[in-house]
Each structure stands twice: as C-alpha cells, then as structure tokens.
Motif scaffolding. Structure first.
Motif, PDB file in Angstrom:
ATOM      1  N   SER A  67      47.377  40.336  37.517  1.00 21.91           N
ATOM      2  CA  SER A  67      46.603  41.349  37.061  1.00 21.91           C
ATOM      3  C   SER A  67      46.763  42.113  36.194  1.00 21.91           C
ATOM      4  O   SER A  67      47.726  42.789  36.707  1.00 21.91           O
TER       5      SER A  67
ATOM      6  N   VAL B 203      40.600  37.945  30.060  1.00 20.47           N
ATOM      7  CA  VAL B 203      41.751  39.045  31.210  1.00 20.47           C
ATOM      8  C   VAL B 203      41.724  37.558  31.997  1.00 20.47           C
ATOM      9  O   VAL B 203      40.301  36.398  32.365  1.00 20.47           O
TER      10      VAL B 203
ATOM     11  N   LEU C 250      42.939  35.926  35.189  1.00 27.28           N
ATOM     12  CA  LEU C 250      44.193  35.825  37.000  1.00 27.28           C
ATOM     13  C   LEU C 250      44.153  35.442  36.895  1.00 27.28           C
ATOM     14  O   LEU C 250      44.059  34.146  37.286  1.00 27.28           O
TER      15      LEU C 250
ATOM     16  N   GLU D 151      34.140  45.021  36.337  1.00 25.16           N
ATOM     17  CA  GLU D 151      35.611  46.239  37.132  1.00 25.16           C
ATOM     18  C   GLU D 151      35.413  45.521  38.944  1.00 25.16           C
ATOM     19  O   GLU D 151      33.865  45.931  38.874  1.00 25.16           O
TER      20      GLU D 151
ATOM     21  N   TYR E 117      39.602  42.328  43.230  1.00 19.46           N
ATOM     22  CA  TYR E 117      39.908  41.133  43.243  1.00 19.46           C
ATOM     23  C   TYR E 117      41.176  40.762  43.839  1.00 19.46           C
ATOM     24  O   TYR E 117      41.608  41.087  44.365  1.00 19.46           O
TER      25      TYR E 117
ATOM     26  N   LEU F 260      40.560  45.447  39.362  1.00 24.95           N
ATOM     27  CA  LEU F 260      40.781  45.100  37.404  1.00 24.95           C
ATOM     28  C   LEU F 260      39.758  46.083  37.713  1.00 24.95           C
ATOM     29  O   LEU F 260      38.571  46.387  37.514  1.00 24.95           O
TER      30      LEU F 260
END
Length: 337
Positions: free
Chosen positions: A120, A131, A133, A174, A177, A192
C-alpha cells in the motif's frame, strides 16, 4: 472503533506531530518502491528530496539514531540510502535529518520473514485519487489466488487477483488494512493515510424556515469552473446529481433537515454539513401550536373580523325573511367581544 484501532490512530498522530516540529519545509522522505511492507532480503531505497546543499543530511532509523549502513548516493538536493537486502530488524520508523533542527516527514515500514505482505502507498494519498492495494505471496509468482481484504479488522472485499482497487478514495477510506491468502497466511496491518481534498459544501449556517428556498453549492478550490458532475448525499444516501454544482430546494420542509455532503468526480468529497430547518407554527385546518404572542395577534384579529361579518350576514338574511312574512319586527343587536 475498537481500543486497538484508537490506539493505532493516536500513535500515528503522535508520530506525525512529533516529526512536524522542526521539519524542513521543502525536504521529504520517499520509499522506493512506494509501499510500507517488504519481504526479508528485498531491496529498499530511502530517498530524501528537496535538501539544501549546505547541510549534512542523513537517513535515520528510530532504533539506532545514527547513519545507516547502506549504499548512499548524494546530489546537491537528494540523498538515496539503499538496502540491497533488508532484514526484519530494519523494521520501524525512518526519516531524514540534518543536525538537531532539520527533519523530514517520517515513514514506518514493516519487514517480515513471513510469506504474505500487503503493498500500500507509503505516503498519504489525496481524496479523489485511485489507490491499489496488492496482496503478495512470496511462495509463488502467480497472482491467481483467493485473497481477503480487511479494513479496521472487518472483512470488506475478496478477490481472485490479489488486488483491491479503490477508484475514488475518500477520507472515510482511511484506516488499517491487511490481507489474507488462503493456505498462505496473513499480512501485517498498514495504515492508509488519506488527505482531505479540495471540495467543500456551502450551506446556510443558520436555521432556515419551512417554505423558503435553499441552495447548496459544491465547490472545488482547484478550479473556478462550475461545470462538473456533482453528487449530493443526504444522511449518507445519494439523492441528486448536477452539472452546475448546485442543489436547489425550492420549498424546504422539516423533512429536508439532515446531514448533507457532496462529491465531485476526480476531485473528492466534502465534509458533512447539518441543514437545520425550523417548522412553521401555523397550518391551515390543523391545530395551532408553537405560536408566540406576536404570531397569534394576526390570527386573533382575523377570527374576530370573520365572526363579525358572519353575524351581520346572518342578521341581514333574518331581517329580510321577517319583512317579507310581515309577522313581526325584529331588532338585531350585536354583542361586543
């Protein structure tokens, strides 16, 4: 939010605040590749950018407080510290500094001897950006396996590609993770970090009365244009979209009261505003409630006038009927109220 999640957020906040004190304005630390988790023996570089050439900059690890044994490359404005085989003991917080008063932002990395990591972004991402991941298994180069993604300890997504793509990231994304691969294991947690975007919602600061017109405006500070696709939400539910950036409620009612926010494609989402609507005190055909003395005077005067007119009209008709029949003379009197 659980106690562990709260403590984690507080820890990150403390680190950010501590490193912000005395931080060099233009200098920044980046991790190459841009991620927070690594397998042991991976190659990792710490890149310090925007440095002033007059100072002796170095990359520092929080557990050592001294220059690292890495391969250094220096230019007038950059410093690169490269580990060609990083170990678990190298996990922790890193930053660049020059003397006691010049310091960059800090980055916390995790080096694991295990077989699963979550890739990340190492630096904060802005609202509205995409974004990705990635959950990686060291034991195989294949990306086809069942992967489970968790946010703040709760399962939120599963994938057969090992990727979780957030197309338009918001502040609400946010959090902490991690990922898990069937029969391979689970990664450590990454934070994040999402920075608030450039979007605000303009709404009345004071309560508005029922029946009035209310305009909510969604603004993007990065452009003066008002032509963009805007989505308006009430109490978390999409209620309207617009190409003008405005939501107009022509006759606002008490039922319109609530939490409003807006989102602009590729720009981000606003914070929530509370729209306060005051109810009308008088409704025709219904009970009279919440009337102040000032509100009641016009209604009382109107009632008296209607009563007097009705009395005169009734007396007039009664007088005509009695005259036609010529039975007796009736004198109609009125009473005062």
């Amino acid at each position: 939010m659980g106690v562990a999640a709260l403590c984690f957020r507080l820890l990150i906040s403390v680190i950010v605040l501590q490193r912000a004190h005395g931080q060099e304005g233009n200098a920044v630390l980046q991790v190459v590749p841009n991620k927070l988790q690594f397998f042991e023996y991976d190659t990792v570089s710490f890149l310090c950018k925007g440095l002033d050439s007059s100072s002796e900059w170095k990359v520092v690890h929080n557990s050592r407080r001294k220059s690292l044994q890495c391969s250094n490359t220096r230019t007038p404005t950059t410093l690169t510290c490269t580990f060609k085989g990083i170990y678990k003991e190298e996990s922790g917080e890193y930053w660049c500094e020059a003397g006691a008063k010049k310091r960059t932002n800090s980055v916390v990395i995790t080096v694991t001897p295990g077989s699963v990591i979550l890739e990340s972004p190492a630096l904060p991402v802005s609202e509205g950006k995409e974004v990705t991941l990635r959950c990686r298994n060291k034991m195989t180069s294949s990306s086809i396996f069942m992967t489970y993604f968790y946010k703040d300890g709760v399962l939120m997504h599963n994938s057969t590609t090992g990727n979780l793509i957030i197309h338009n990231v918001f502040k609400s994304d946010e959090g902490r993770y991690k990922c898990r691969i069937s029969a391979a294991g689970e990664s450590a947690e990454n934070w994040l970090n999402v920075t608030a975007g450039s979007v605000i919602l303009e709404s009345p600061a004071l309560p508005v009365s029922e029946g009035k017109e209310v305009t909510l405006r969604c603004r993007n500070k990065t452009t003066s244009s008002s032509i963009f696709t805007t989505y308006f939400y009430k109490d978390g539910v999409l209620m309207h979209n617009s190409t003008t950036g405005n939501l107009i409620i022509h006759n606002v009612f008490k039922s319109d009261e609530g939490r409003y926010k807006c989102r602009i494609s590729a720009a981000g989402e606003s914070a929530e505003n509370w729209l306060n609507v005051t109810a009308s005190g008088f409704k025709l055909g219904g009970p009279i409630t919440h009337l102040s003395c000032g509100d009641a005077v016009p209604w009382i005067v109107s009632t008296i006038l209607l009563t007097v007119l009705l009395c005169f009209s009734t007396c007039r008709h009664l007088h005509l009927d009695q005259t036609q029949q010529k039975k007796q003379q009736v004198v109609c009197g009125t009473s005062s109220i």
